[in-house]
Write a protein that holds these residues in place. Structure first.
Motif, PDB file in Angstrom:
ATOM      1  N   VAL A  13      23.865 -30.167  50.606  1.00 32.99           N
ATOM      2  CA  VAL A  13      25.323 -30.245  50.785  1.00 32.99           C
ATOM      3  C   VAL A  13      25.863 -28.889  51.233  1.00 32.99           C
ATOM      4  N   ARG A  14      25.388 -27.829  50.575  1.00 31.94           N
ATOM      5  CA  ARG A  14      25.869 -26.493  50.943  1.00 31.94           C
ATOM      6  C   ARG A  14      25.506 -26.167  52.392  1.00 31.94           C
ATOM      7  N   LEU A  15      24.291 -26.488  52.788  1.00 33.39           N
ATOM      8  CA  LEU A  15      23.873 -26.192  54.154  1.00 33.39           C
ATOM      9  C   LEU A  15      24.632 -27.038  55.171  1.00 33.39           C
ATOM     10  N   LEU A  16      24.841 -28.315  54.849  1.00 32.03           N
ATOM     11  CA  LEU A  16      25.547 -29.200  55.778  1.00 32.03           C
ATOM     12  C   LEU A  16      27.035 -28.877  55.879  1.00 32.03           C
ATOM     13  N   LEU A  17      27.625 -28.511  54.752  1.00 31.13           N
ATOM     14  CA  LEU A  17      29.061 -28.252  54.745  1.00 31.13           C
ATOM     15  C   LEU A  17      29.420 -26.799  55.048  1.00 31.13           C
ATOM     16  N   HIS A  18      28.409 -25.970  55.157  1.00 27.87           N
ATOM     17  CA  HIS A  18      28.643 -24.537  55.369  1.00 27.87           C
ATOM     18  C   HIS A  18      29.574 -24.293  56.549  1.00 27.87           C
ATOM     19  N   ASP A  19      29.248 -24.854  57.689  1.00 30.11           N
ATOM     20  CA  ASP A  19      30.059 -24.628  58.888  1.00 30.11           C
ATOM     21  C   ASP A  19      31.436 -25.282  58.768  1.00 30.11           C
ATOM     22  N   VAL A  20      31.487 -26.447  58.129  1.00 30.49           N
ATOM     23  CA  VAL A  20      32.773 -27.133  57.954  1.00 30.49           C
ATOM     24  C   VAL A  20      33.682 -26.315  57.048  1.00 30.49           C
ATOM     25  N   VAL A  21      33.139 -25.880  55.911  1.00 31.70           N
ATOM     26  CA  VAL A  21      33.928 -25.113  54.948  1.00 31.70           C
ATOM     27  C   VAL A  21      34.413 -23.809  55.579  1.00 31.70           C
ATOM     28  N   GLU A  22      33.566 -23.179  56.370  1.00 31.85           N
ATOM     29  CA  GLU A  22      33.933 -21.893  56.963  1.00 31.85           C
ATOM     30  C   GLU A  22      34.986 -22.003  58.061  1.00 31.85           C
ATOM     31  N   GLN A  23      35.342 -23.217  58.453  1.00 33.29           N
ATOM     32  CA  GLN A  23      36.473 -23.383  59.359  1.00 33.29           C
ATOM     33  C   GLN A  23      37.792 -23.137  58.624  1.00 33.29           C
ATOM     34  N   TYR A  24      37.748 -23.274  57.297  1.00 38.73           N
ATOM     35  CA  TYR A  24      38.954 -23.148  56.484  1.00 38.73           C
ATOM     36  C   TYR A  24      38.986 -21.891  55.628  1.00 38.73           C
ATOM     37  N   VAL A  25      37.801 -21.370  55.300  1.00 41.23           N
ATOM     38  CA  VAL A  25      37.712 -20.179  54.460  1.00 41.23           C
ATOM     39  C   VAL A  25      36.648 -19.246  55.036  1.00 41.23           C
ATOM     40  N   THR A  26      36.658 -18.018  54.579  1.00 39.45           N
ATOM     41  CA  THR A  26      35.682 -17.038  55.045  1.00 39.45           C
ATOM     42  C   THR A  26      34.330 -17.269  54.356  1.00 39.45           C
ATOM     43  N   ILE A  27      33.306 -16.577  54.832  1.00 30.78           N
ATOM     44  CA  ILE A  27      31.974 -16.693  54.228  1.00 30.78           C
ATOM     45  C   ILE A  27      32.016 -16.289  52.755  1.00 30.78           C
ATOM     46  N   ILE A  35      33.563 -20.889  46.433  1.00 28.97           N
ATOM     47  CA  ILE A  35      33.748 -22.337  46.291  1.00 28.97           C
ATOM     48  C   ILE A  35      32.466 -22.999  45.796  1.00 28.97           C
ATOM     49  N   PHE A  36      31.328 -22.626  46.374  1.00 27.83           N
ATOM     50  CA  PHE A  36      30.067 -23.236  45.953  1.00 27.83           C
ATOM     51  C   PHE A  36      29.650 -22.751  44.565  1.00 27.83           C
ATOM     52  N   PHE A  37      30.056 -21.542  44.192  1.00 22.50           N
ATOM     53  CA  PHE A  37      29.819 -21.066  42.831  1.00 22.50           C
ATOM     54  C   PHE A  37      30.577 -21.952  41.840  1.00 22.50           C
ATOM     55  N   ILE A  38      31.840 -22.226  42.135  1.00 29.37           N
ATOM     56  CA  ILE A  38      32.652 -23.063  41.247  1.00 29.37           C
ATOM     57  C   ILE A  38      32.085 -24.487  41.189  1.00 29.37           C
ATOM     58  N   LEU A  39      31.624 -24.988  42.316  1.00 30.57           N
ATOM     59  CA  LEU A  39      30.985 -26.309  42.349  1.00 30.57           C
ATOM     60  C   LEU A  39      29.782 -26.334  41.400  1.00 30.57           C
ATOM     61  N   ALA A  40      28.940 -25.314  41.485  1.00 28.80           N
ATOM     62  CA  ALA A  40      27.757 -25.245  40.619  1.00 28.80           C
ATOM     63  C   ALA A  40      28.160 -25.093  39.150  1.00 28.80           C
ATOM     64  N   PHE A  41      29.186 -24.301  38.884  1.00 30.20           N
ATOM     65  CA  PHE A  41      29.660 -24.145  37.510  1.00 30.20           C
ATOM     66  C   PHE A  41      30.233 -25.460  36.991  1.00 30.20           C
ATOM     67  N   GLY A  42      30.907 -26.198  37.872  1.00 31.13           N
ATOM     68  CA  GLY A  42      31.438 -27.516  37.518  1.00 31.13           C
ATOM     69  C   GLY A  42      30.340 -28.491  37.165  1.00 31.13           C
ATOM     70  N   MET A  43      29.165 -28.295  37.716  1.00 27.35           N
ATOM     71  CA  MET A  43      28.011 -29.117  37.362  1.00 27.35           C
ATOM     72  C   MET A  43      27.428 -28.645  36.035  1.00 27.35           C
ATOM     73  N   LEU A  44      27.270 -27.351  35.879  1.00 24.65           N
ATOM     74  CA  LEU A  44      26.570 -26.784  34.729  1.00 24.65           C
ATOM     75  C   LEU A  44      27.328 -26.956  33.414  1.00 24.65           C
ATOM     76  N   LEU A  45      28.616 -26.684  33.410  1.00 26.95           N
ATOM     77  CA  LEU A  45      29.375 -26.692  32.161  1.00 26.95           C
ATOM     78  C   LEU A  45      29.396 -28.067  31.470  1.00 26.95           C
TER      79      LEU A  45
END
Length: 166
Positions: A112-126, A132-142
């Motif tokens: 998902v991160r690899l596929l959405l990388h280019d899409v997400v970067e159209q809206y936010v910086t690297i 964003i992906f850190f928060i996604l992973a934390f949302g899974m872990l907690l």
């Protein structure tokens, strides 16, 4: 400039792949060892320190993006882990039963991160996409670790049955 962009994208992909492989390796190693409350609680506490990244202005994201990322992690990725992570008592020791779903979820997160990388970067910086992906992973872990802790506490509250005494 495109060469620099290509290089940073390639580095990002390689780091993501290495990070995912390390998580899978560590998880597979840990499954043969008994668990305890500390081993369950420490990963989210340790990972929570990563939120300090947002003190750097370049890494800050709109709070709505953070909420969406957390909820996506909790709903799409934590739920399968919660459903497939079970504990097993062996005498006085408690083990987390191996779940191949963990590997599936980690690999899916990477894809998902690899596929959405280019899409997400159209809206936010690297750097913001990393947040964003850190928060996604934390949302899974907690939620996953919270559910594990609750199940662990239930097992600890019910000691193993002792053999019948005469």
């Amino acid at each position: 400039m495109p060469h620099v962009m290509m290089s940073s994208h390639l580095i990002s992909v390689l780091l993501s792949l290495c990070g995912g492989a390390a998580v899978i390796f560590l998880r597979l190693r840990a499954q043969n060892k008994p668990t305890n409350a500390k081993k369950i609680i420490m990963p989210p506490l340790g990972m929570a320190t990563g939120f300090l990244m947002f003190v750097v202005p370049e890494l800050r994201i709109p709070w709505q993006y953070g909420v969406i990322a957390f909820l996506a992690g909790a709903v799409l990725f934590a739920y399968p882990l919660i459903r497939t992570s079970k504990f097993q008592r062996e005498g006085e020791l408690i083990y987390l039963k191996r779940s191949n779903m963990f590997i599936v979820v980690i690999v899916t997160l990477l894809i998902v991160r690899l596929l959405l990388h280019d899409v997400v970067e159209q809206y936010v910086t690297i750097p913001q996409s990393a947040g964003i992906f850190f928060i996604l992973a934390f949302g899974m872990l907690l939620p996953w670790r919270t559910a594990m802790y609750r199940e662990y506490k239930k097992l600890m509250a019910n000691p193993p049955e002792q053999g019948l005494q005469s």
